[in-house]
Design an enzyme around this catalytic site. Structure first.
Site, PDB file in Angstrom:
ATOM      1  N   ASP A   6       0.845  -1.190   0.000  1.00 21.75           N
ATOM      2  CA  ASP A   6       0.000   0.000   0.000  1.00 21.75           C
ATOM      3  C   ASP A   6       0.885   1.246   0.000  1.00 21.75           C
ATOM      4  OD1 ASP A   6      -2.308   1.651   0.351  1.00 21.75           O
ATOM      5  OD2 ASP A   6      -1.990   1.634   2.520  1.00 21.75           O
ATOM      6  N   ASP A   8      -0.408   4.932   1.127  1.00 25.96           N
ATOM      7  CA  ASP A   8      -0.698   5.861   2.224  1.00 25.96           C
ATOM      8  C   ASP A   8      -0.504   5.191   3.571  1.00 25.96           C
ATOM      9  OD1 ASP A   8      -1.390   7.731   0.270  1.00 25.96           O
ATOM     10  OD2 ASP A   8      -3.471   7.070   0.252  1.00 25.96           O
TER      11      ASP A   8
END
Length: 173
Positions: A6, A8
């Site tokens: 991922d 963020d």
């Protein structure tokens, strides 16, 4: 082995950016320690909560993020060893698709654009490992999971955890 990572709160410090922008806009003194176990917007007065929620809708928000410590070095090594993809929900905020792609070009140029999945929902991912800061993304993943520690998830215990990129390296390299 196929590894999804991922963006963020895993390689890009959105949490710190929210605090920095809030403190600038409202002459605040909010710290990460003030927010442990919560989203940033939950830690500010109700009158300011929508402002914090709207940060990610502002042009430049995703462009200006700082990389998480050691993420560049460890991702470079993971990229050399595994079939590595960046998988980020990028459809919710109008500017994020372009800005996230440009941010990856700047900070992680060794991750080819073909290995970037900017999507709406991560349930479509099929692979061996997902590293994410959101338990709900890990819950629906069929492979192994690592919850990357972020202030908002410190109380979550449903998945194996990595507190930082050094711990990821110890587990995978």
């Amino acid at each position: 082995m196929t590894v999804f990572v991922d963006m963020d709160e895993v390689i890009a410090d959105t949490y710190g950016a929210h605090i920095e922008i809030y403190n600038r806009d409202f002459d605040g003194t909010l710290t990460t320690a003030d927010c442990m176990g919560k989203e940033v917007w939950q830690c500010v007065p109700e009158a300011h909560q929508q402002s914090v929620r709207d940060h990610a809708r502002q042009e430049g928000f995703f462009s200006d993020l700082k990389p998480i410590d050691q993420s560049k070095e460890v991702l470079k090594a993971l990229n050399d060893k595994y079939h590595l993809f960046i998988a980020s929900a990028a459809m919710q905020f109008p500017n994020s698709l372009r800005e996230k792609s440009q941010w990856l070009d700047e900070h992680f140029p060794f991750i080819h654009w073909k290995n970037r999945i900017l999507c709406g929902d991560k349930h479509i991912l099929k692979g061996d490992l997902l590293i994410d800061d959101r338990s709900y993304n890990l819950d629906s993943f069929d492979g192994d999971t690592l919850l990357f520690t972020s202030p908002h998830n410190v109380h979550s215990n449903r998945h194996a955890r990595a507190n930082n990129w050094i711990e990821v390296a110890e587990k995978l390299l």
